[in-house]
Design an enzyme around this catalytic site. Structure first.
Site, PDB file in Angstrom:
ATOM      1  N   ILE A  14     -11.356  14.915  -6.051  1.00  0.00           N
ATOM      2  CA  ILE A  14     -10.454  15.622  -5.144  1.00  0.00           C
ATOM      3  C   ILE A  14      -9.634  16.666  -5.887  1.00  0.00           C
ATOM      4  O   ILE A  14      -9.343  17.740  -5.350  1.00  0.00           O
ATOM      5  CB  ILE A  14      -9.552  14.633  -4.377  1.00  0.00           C
ATOM      6  CG1 ILE A  14      -8.895  15.322  -3.183  1.00  0.00           C
ATOM      7  CG2 ILE A  14      -8.496  14.023  -5.298  1.00  0.00           C
ATOM      8  CD1 ILE A  14      -9.852  15.731  -2.097  1.00  0.00           C
ATOM      9  N   SER A  36      -5.188  13.114 -17.798  1.00  0.00           N
ATOM     10  CA  SER A  36      -6.401  12.370 -17.486  1.00  0.00           C
ATOM     11  C   SER A  36      -6.576  11.248 -18.497  1.00  0.00           C
ATOM     12  O   SER A  36      -6.685  11.498 -19.703  1.00  0.00           O
ATOM     13  CB  SER A  36      -7.625  13.293 -17.514  1.00  0.00           C
ATOM     14  OG  SER A  36      -8.814  12.547 -17.412  1.00  0.00           O
ATOM     15  N   LYS A  91      -3.251  11.591  -0.531  1.00  0.00           N
ATOM     16  CA  LYS A  91      -3.243  10.465   0.407  1.00  0.00           C
ATOM     17  C   LYS A  91      -4.312   9.443   0.006  1.00  0.00           C
ATOM     18  O   LYS A  91      -5.294   9.807  -0.670  1.00  0.00           O
ATOM     19  CB  LYS A  91      -3.455  10.972   1.842  1.00  0.00           C
ATOM     20  CG  LYS A  91      -4.824  11.655   2.071  1.00  0.00           C
ATOM     21  CD  LYS A  91      -5.897  10.648   2.391  1.00  0.00           C
ATOM     22  CE  LYS A  91      -7.277  11.211   2.284  1.00  0.00           C
ATOM     23  NZ  LYS A  91      -8.332  10.194   2.291  1.00  0.00           N
ATOM     24  N   ASP A 169      -9.542   4.850   3.900  1.00  0.00           N
ATOM     25  CA  ASP A 169      -9.281   6.022   3.066  1.00  0.00           C
ATOM     26  C   ASP A 169      -9.633   7.292   3.835  1.00  0.00           C
ATOM     27  O   ASP A 169      -8.803   8.204   3.921  1.00  0.00           O
ATOM     28  CB  ASP A 169     -10.063   5.932   1.750  1.00  0.00           C
ATOM     29  CG  ASP A 169      -9.801   7.136   0.862  1.00  0.00           C
ATOM     30  OD1 ASP A 169      -8.769   7.157   0.174  1.00  0.00           O
ATOM     31  OD2 ASP A 169     -10.631   8.073   0.869  1.00  0.00           O
TER      32      ASP A 169
END
Length: 313
Positions: A14, A36, A91, A169
């Protein structure tokens, strides 16, 4: 005014597909770093394994976009707020509603902005449907949200674990549209959660809702399924009590009224999200929308679980 210096925490699909390109297109932001744990990098941008190292190395950082799975987000948001940094959250925002409510309070005390991004709300057709439903009674509203989990979440085991949300999700995207367009509040009446025998989270779900916006005898339902191959279905169909039929398709990109397309715009959700974030930062105002999250929590609370065949990725 110079651009806001922003970093992205969590460089997965994403982030690469949506957040990084939208940041690059918005002149009000400049990418100052990425975090990361796996060491994934972005050319020309400092990479850090932990957020603490980012805050130490970039003391003039304005904001972070947290794009990790939901599990670690509460701690990451608290860490960012403690460092004096504003926060944009992918989200679903946190593992639980209580944690999100607490983070909103922490941000208010810290005088920092927290922004919960329900990306499906940021399509033009969603606002067009909201305008047409304003003040109306509905005879029927039906959500059909069916997609192929192997296409959109390949090998992502976290999504099947506790706090991974399973089919909710993507399903929460539909619920974020629902809570945006409905002229009155929506409540979960009943739910069935189809859960693979080898997983903690559901692969499919059906929900029946109640709402003061329903006409007598009206129905409001949702059907979510992660087992659909071929063409994917992201649709909300509504029939007004007066007879008008509205159909929102493409995840919120196209609105038809009585079979005629009245709104059909390219999907620029994340560009609009970052434009909204810039406005919130300028105003010093948080936007924490809990309504879609509360519907998911209530579905889990009242839902009846049914075991289905194991899911093997």
């Amino acid at each position: 005014m110079p651009p806001y210096r922003i970093a992205v925490i969590g460089i997965g699909k994403i982030a690469r597909d949506e957040h990084l390109p939208s940041i690059a297109r918005d002149p009000r932001f400049t990418l100052a770093g990425v975090v990361s744990g796996s060491g994934a990098s972005v050319p020309g941008v400092p990479t850090f394994r932990e957020a603490a190292a980012l805050y130490a190395a970039v003391p003039d950082l304005d904001a972070v976009a947290i794009c990790t799975p939901p599990g670690p987000r509460t701690a990451l948001v608290r860490e960012a707020l403690a460092a004096g940094v504003h926060v944009l959250m992918e989200k679903p925002p946190t593992p639980t509603v209580g944690e999100l409510r607490d983070l909103a309070a922490v941000a208010e005390r810290a005088k920092r902005v927290v922004f919960t991004t329900w990306h499906s709300q940021y399509n033009a057709a969603v606002e067009a449907m909201r305008a047409r439903l304003a003040g109306q009674k509905l005879g029927r509203l039906a959500i059909t949200w069916k997609e192929d989990v192997r296409r959109w979440h390949p090998g992502q085991d976290w999504i099947w674990q506790s706090a991974g949300f399973g089919v909710f999700d993507p399903g929460i995207n539909a619920l974020s549209i629902l809570t945006r367009i409905m002229p009155e509040p929506v409540f979960v009446d009943s739910a069935t959660l189809l859960t693979p025998a080898n997983r903690a989270m559901p692969i499919a779900a059906t929900i029946a809702f109640t709402s003061p916006a329903l006409a007598p005898g009206g129905t409001l339902t949702a059907e979510f399924d992660w087992r659909q191959t071929g063409e994917q279905t992201w649709e909300i169909a509504a029939d007004l009590a007066g007879g008008t039929a509205l159909r929102l398709t493409g995840g919120g990109t196209t609105l038809s009224v009585d079979g005629t397309v009245v709104e059909d715009a390219p999907r620029h959700e994340y560009d609009r999200i970052y434009a909204r974030f810039a406005d919130l930062l300028a105003a010093g105002t948080s936007l924490v929308d809990m309504a879609p999250f509360e519907l998911v929590a209530d579905a889990f609370m009242v839902g009846r679980r049914e075991a289905v065949e194991p899911f093997l990725d």
